[in-house]
Write a protein that holds these residues in place. Structure first.
Motif, PDB file in Angstrom:
ATOM      1  N   THR A 244       0.857  -1.189   0.000  1.00 50.31           N
ATOM      2  CA  THR A 244       0.000   0.000   0.000  1.00 50.31           C
ATOM      3  C   THR A 244       0.889   1.233   0.000  1.00 50.31           C
ATOM      4  OG1 THR A 244      -0.022  -0.072   2.393  1.00 50.31           O
ATOM      5  CG2 THR A 244      -1.964  -0.950   1.277  1.00 50.31           C
ATOM      6  N   THR A 245       0.387   2.270  -0.614  1.00 51.87           N
ATOM      7  CA  THR A 245       1.037   3.566  -0.474  1.00 51.87           C
ATOM      8  C   THR A 245       0.029   4.444   0.238  1.00 51.87           C
ATOM      9  OG1 THR A 245       0.368   3.828  -2.763  1.00 51.87           O
ATOM     10  CG2 THR A 245       2.691   3.560  -2.368  1.00 51.87           C
ATOM     11  N   ARG A 246       0.485   5.203   1.204  1.00 56.70           N
ATOM     12  CA  ARG A 246      -0.450   5.912   2.077  1.00 56.70           C
ATOM     13  C   ARG A 246      -0.224   7.411   2.105  1.00 56.70           C
ATOM     14  NH1 ARG A 246       0.296   1.839   5.896  1.00 56.70           N
ATOM     15  NH2 ARG A 246      -1.407   0.326   5.859  1.00 56.70           N
ATOM     16  N   ILE A 247      -1.335   8.118   2.290  1.00 54.94           N
ATOM     17  CA  ILE A 247      -1.285   9.562   2.506  1.00 54.94           C
ATOM     18  C   ILE A 247      -0.576   9.853   3.822  1.00 54.94           C
ATOM     19  CG2 ILE A 247      -2.719  11.585   3.007  1.00 54.94           C
ATOM     20  CD1 ILE A 247      -4.788  10.547   1.142  1.00 54.94           C
ATOM     21  N   THR A 248       0.220  10.909   3.831  1.00 54.56           N
ATOM     22  CA  THR A 248       0.927  11.277   5.054  1.00 54.56           C
ATOM     23  C   THR A 248      -0.054  11.641   6.166  1.00 54.56           C
ATOM     24  OG1 THR A 248       2.626  12.703   5.963  1.00 54.56           O
ATOM     25  CG2 THR A 248       1.117  13.733   4.428  1.00 54.56           C
ATOM     26  N   SER A 249       0.366  11.453   7.418  1.00 49.89           N
ATOM     27  CA  SER A 249      -0.436  11.938   8.529  1.00 49.89           C
ATOM     28  C   SER A 249       0.281  13.104   9.215  1.00 49.89           C
ATOM     29  CB  SER A 249      -0.701  10.811   9.529  1.00 49.89           C
ATOM     30  OG  SER A 249       0.544  10.297   9.964  1.00 49.89           O
ATOM     31  N   ASP A 250       1.463  13.417   8.702  1.00 49.01           N
ATOM     32  CA  ASP A 250       2.258  14.509   9.255  1.00 49.01           C
ATOM     33  C   ASP A 250       1.583  15.851   8.953  1.00 49.01           C
ATOM     34  OD1 ASP A 250       4.284  16.279   9.947  1.00 49.01           O
ATOM     35  OD2 ASP A 250       5.302  16.036   8.022  1.00 49.01           O
ATOM     36  N   PRO A 251       1.295  16.648  10.004  1.00 52.42           N
ATOM     37  CA  PRO A 251       0.570  17.905   9.770  1.00 52.42           C
ATOM     38  C   PRO A 251       1.289  18.859   8.810  1.00 52.42           C
ATOM     39  CG  PRO A 251       1.321  17.722  12.066  1.00 52.42           C
ATOM     40  CD  PRO A 251       1.541  16.400  11.426  1.00 52.42           C
ATOM     41  N   ILE A 252       2.616  18.844   8.827  1.00 51.02           N
ATOM     42  CA  ILE A 252       3.361  19.714   7.906  1.00 51.02           C
ATOM     43  C   ILE A 252       3.120  19.268   6.466  1.00 51.02           C
ATOM     44  CG2 ILE A 252       5.689  20.345   7.133  1.00 51.02           C
ATOM     45  CD1 ILE A 252       6.544  20.428  10.051  1.00 51.02           C
ATOM     46  N   GLY A 253       3.206  17.959   6.246  1.00 48.91           N
ATOM     47  CA  GLY A 253       2.967  17.414   4.902  1.00 48.91           C
ATOM     48  C   GLY A 253       1.552  17.703   4.423  1.00 48.91           C
ATOM     49  N   LEU A 254       0.590  17.570   5.336  1.00 52.32           N
ATOM     50  CA  LEU A 254      -0.813  17.805   4.968  1.00 52.32           C
ATOM     51  C   LEU A 254      -1.051  19.278   4.616  1.00 52.32           C
ATOM     52  CD1 LEU A 254      -2.626  15.562   7.605  1.00 52.32           C
ATOM     53  CD2 LEU A 254      -2.505  15.191   5.124  1.00 52.32           C
ATOM     54  N   MET A 255      -0.380  20.165   5.345  1.00 53.09           N
ATOM     55  CA  MET A 255      -0.529  21.592   5.074  1.00 53.09           C
ATOM     56  C   MET A 255       0.084  21.946   3.717  1.00 53.09           C
ATOM     57  SD  MET A 255       0.808  24.541   7.571  1.00 53.09           S
ATOM     58  CE  MET A 255       0.703  26.250   7.137  1.00 53.09           C
ATOM     59  N   ILE A 256       1.254  21.390   3.458  1.00 53.53           N
ATOM     60  CA  ILE A 256       1.911  21.621   2.167  1.00 53.53           C
ATOM     61  C   ILE A 256       1.007  21.108   1.040  1.00 53.53           C
ATOM     62  CG2 ILE A 256       3.862  20.887   0.731  1.00 53.53           C
ATOM     63  CD1 ILE A 256       5.553  20.835   3.349  1.00 53.53           C
ATOM     64  N   ALA A 257       0.439  19.916   1.250  1.00 45.21           N
ATOM     65  CA  ALA A 257      -0.402  19.303   0.215  1.00 45.21           C
ATOM     66  C   ALA A 257      -1.633  20.161  -0.072  1.00 45.21           C
ATOM     67  CB  ALA A 257      -0.825  17.908   0.662  1.00 45.21           C
ATOM     68  N   LYS A 258      -2.226  20.693   0.965  1.00 46.18           N
ATOM     69  CA  LYS A 258      -3.418  21.519   0.808  1.00 46.18           C
ATOM     70  C   LYS A 258      -3.073  22.750  -0.036  1.00 46.18           C
ATOM     71  CE  LYS A 258      -6.766  23.973   3.720  1.00 46.18           C
ATOM     72  NZ  LYS A 258      -6.186  25.333   3.797  1.00 46.18           N
ATOM     73  N   HIS A 259      -1.947  23.375   0.288  1.00 46.80           N
ATOM     74  CA  HIS A 259      -1.535  24.557  -0.466  1.00 46.80           C
ATOM     75  C   HIS A 259      -1.206  24.209  -1.917  1.00 46.80           C
ATOM     76  CE1 HIS A 259      -1.900  27.243   2.783  1.00 46.80           C
ATOM     77  NE2 HIS A 259      -0.800  26.919   3.444  1.00 46.80           N
ATOM     78  N   ALA A 260      -0.561  23.081  -2.125  1.00 47.54           N
ATOM     79  CA  ALA A 260      -0.189  22.691  -3.495  1.00 47.54           C
ATOM     80  C   ALA A 260      -1.446  22.516  -4.347  1.00 47.54           C
ATOM     81  CB  ALA A 260       0.634  21.407  -3.468  1.00 47.54           C
ATOM     82  N   ALA A 261      -2.473  21.882  -3.776  1.00 46.14           N
ATOM     83  CA  ALA A 261      -3.722  21.694  -4.527  1.00 46.14           C
ATOM     84  C   ALA A 261      -4.374  23.044  -4.819  1.00 46.14           C
ATOM     85  CB  ALA A 261      -4.672  20.792  -3.738  1.00 46.14           C
ATOM     86  N   GLU A 262      -4.269  23.961  -3.863  1.00 48.76           N
ATOM     87  CA  GLU A 262      -4.844  25.297  -4.081  1.00 48.76           C
ATOM     88  C   GLU A 262      -4.106  26.057  -5.189  1.00 48.76           C
ATOM     89  OE1 GLU A 262      -6.725  25.878   0.396  1.00 48.76           O
ATOM     90  OE2 GLU A 262      -4.691  26.571  -0.008  1.00 48.76           O
TER      91      GLU A 262
END
Lengths: 512, 87
Positions: A244-262
């Motif tokens: 399996t490949t999984r989405i990060t649970s690291d809050p920094i990674g999640l914040m970066i990901a949110k901004h990248a999608a935006e």
């Protein structure tokens, strides 16, 4: 030494080949014909089957000083390259160059053969210990690092001549038709092996799953294969693909990901026909997840996803969010299963994926790509090859290819890793030139390349945390302190080839 | 403060450090770090500064650093020193 357009000092010659300095991403034109190889004839009744790897190497005519290749779809589970080199050593053959599509930590087993002179160098990038030891001056073997597209180009142009290709074939028949879809070593796409099948002077299919003639589907065909050899195991299936490949649970990674999608949304790309690529890292997958939600919310139907394919992209294909997947490498088991069952999940060669010198690669049709980095700098140059300690630890992959091809290339990186500031004055090694990088997203702010002023305005309008890259860099160093510069010796242990074959940087031995 | 007993603080996670302290006749600071080459001078400086703040002039301070930032260094040193006060 000469300086290229990025100010990097590169040798005039490396490993017996003249180095052309990098100038810019798009202007170098090819001026040669396609490479060729001798025709061969296999008559009715003639068998291609040889009884073991030793006989296969003998039959191939491999001699001192020649060049061999394997593909890296089996990744860190690959046993073939190590086995081939062991056989070569047994046969007393020396001075072999390795031109595999990549080399992984599992291939640290090759190190004694570098010391003993069986292996003289690498016409490919290396992941792990081999690069580290070369960086420390403990082994001596010139390394030429290429992008996925650049490797296909170098083989097509004849710059890289492979004498014998050993192609790991998870499902293969007696006449050499093969695919990667089934068998104990199933890895899905065989995309990186296509140029080897087309251009290597001798092609050996190696399988742990020999089937009666013919196997279908056919990825690499009988017409390209000289010999077929059965082995007990191509590798360790547990390490070939992650289950399996999984989405990060690291809050920094999640914040970066949110901004990248935006950023992708702000660039106006999320509309029908959208095309997209990410890697398999936890942050990349989180970006894909955010993009997926935005596509669903807006009712967008995308055209294709590409690259290394993960279960997240399979899911998007099967939910109609993409029409097609272009797959050069499967990253997880779900992708392997999908390539066998979904007619729109297409296996593509590294040539079609990313070669700059053909009729146009898939990367040229990409809207957005999400990429990682070990370091970035204030000129938007990206390093993925060396770490801040100067050691060569990673191969380039499709990084520079997709950055050059995509309309929008986004680097997602944490601003600090274990006290090391990731936004630097100048990266230790340039892998991908800043000219092809549009946006760098960190948890401390989003930096936009000056060549994208409208995008910067749009992000500001949407109240995204845009910062000047120098300001960002200073904020980070204020937290970490200024690291002491790593010191290097003069000797070059590796050159980093840009996708067009020019040299974008050189890696030097690290001072003790 | 005087370092009285053996004590430790911190974790081995990235961006943290482990600090081990014990009594000694002089001040000894031993640093092991994943970013030793780049940051040894700053880590040492910060530890010395924090020990001064805590008025510690002797003891053996051993740190195993995984890239801790200054505030984490301060916190881990202070915690280890305070723990060394306990029985």
């Amino acid at each position: 030494m000469v300086q290229n357009s990025l100010g990097r000092w590169i040798p005039q010659q490396f490993n017996g080949r003249a180095c052309r300095p990098y100038c810019d991403p798009f202007s170098v034109q090819p001026n040669v014909q396609r490479a060729s190889r001798a025709l061969r004839r296999v008559n009715p009744g003639q068998s291609k089957l040889v009884s073991n790897l030793i006989d296969a190497v003998i039959a191939s005519g491999l001699k001192d000083g020649m060049c061999i290749s394997t593909h890296h779809h089996l990744r860190n589970g690959d046993a073939l390259l190590n086995n081939v080199v062991r056989v070569i050593d047994t046969l007393g053959i020396r001075d072999i160059t390795i031109a595999s599509s990549s080399v992984h930590p599992v291939h640290a087993e090759l190190i004694p053969y570098i010391h003993s002179g069986v292996i003289r160098g690498f016409e490919c990038g290396v992941n792990g210990l081999i690069g580290e030891l070369a960086s420390k001056g403990e082994i001596h073997c010139p390394i030429t690092v290429r992008t996925h597209g650049g490797r296909a180009r170098a083989m097509m142009s004849g710059e890289l001549k492979v004498d014998v290709a050993f192609i790991a074939a998870p499902c293969c028949d007696l006449y050499g038709n093969m695919n990667g879809c089934s068998g104990p070593s199933a890895c899905g796409s065989l995309g990186y092996a296509y140029p080897d099948a087309d251009y290597a002077h001798c092609v050996i299919a190696v399988t742990d799953n020999l089937q009666p003639y013919p196997v279908t589907p056919i990825s690499i065909a009988q017409t390209q294969v000289d010999y077929v050899v059965e082995v007990e195991r191509l590798g360790d299936p547990q390490k070939i693909v992650s289950t399996t490949t999984r989405i990060t649970s690291d809050p920094i990674g999640l914040m970066i990901a949110k901004h990248a999608a935006e950023v992708i949304e702000a660039a106006g790309l999320l509309k029908d026909g959208f095309s997209f690529q990410t890697g398999s890292g936890g942050t990349s997958l989180a970006v894909a997840d955010n993009v997926r939600k935005k596509m669903l919310a807006a009712g967008v139907k995308g055209s294709f996803g590409s690259g290394g394919i993960t279960s997240y992209f399979v899911d998007m294909l099967e939910h109609g969010l993409f029409n097609t997947l272009f797959d050069v490498q499967c990253f997880d088991l779900e992708a392997v299963r999908s390539i066998a069952r979904n007619p729109n999940h297409l296996e593509i060669s590294s040539d079609m994926y990313a070669n700059p010198f053909n009729g146009g690669g898939v990367v040229n049709q990409l809207d957005a790509v999400i990429l990682g980095a070990t370091e970035v700098d204030v000129d938007f140059n990206v390093n993925v090859n060396t770490e801040s300690n100067g050691y060569l630890l990673h191969n380039t992959g499709g990084h520079s290819d997709t950055a050059a091809g995509a309309k929008l290339s986004i680097i997602t990186v944490p601003s600090i890793r274990g006290r090391l500031p990731i936004v630097r004055d100048a990266v230790t090694t340039v892998t991908t030139p800043g000219e092809t990088v549009d946006v760098i997203v960190t948890e401390r702010g989003i930096a936009v390349n000056d060549n994208r002023p409208e995008l910067k305005q749009e992000l500001l309008k949407r109240k995204l945390p845009v910062k000047d890259i120098r300001q960002l860099q200073q904020e980070i160093v204020a937290l970490t302190g200024q690291p002491k510069a790593v010191e290097f010796e003069d000797d070059v242990i590796a050159v980093i080839e840009y996708r067009d074959g020019t040299i974008i940087d050189a890696v030097r031995r690290v001072k003790d | 403060m005087e370092i009285r007993n053996k004590a430790q603080a911190g974790t081995m996670q990235s961006s943290d450090m482990m600090v081990f302290v014990e009594a000694a006749d002089e001040l000894i600071i031993e640093i092991d770090s994943t970013v030793f080459k780049q940051f040894e001078h700053l880590i040492r400086q910060r530890i010395e500064q924090q020990l001064k703040v805590l008025d510690v002039s002797r003891g053996r301070i051993r740190v195993s650093d995984r890239g801790a930032l200054d505030y984490a260094i301060d916190a881990r040193i202070e915690t280890a020193v305070r723990r060394s006060q306990e029985g």
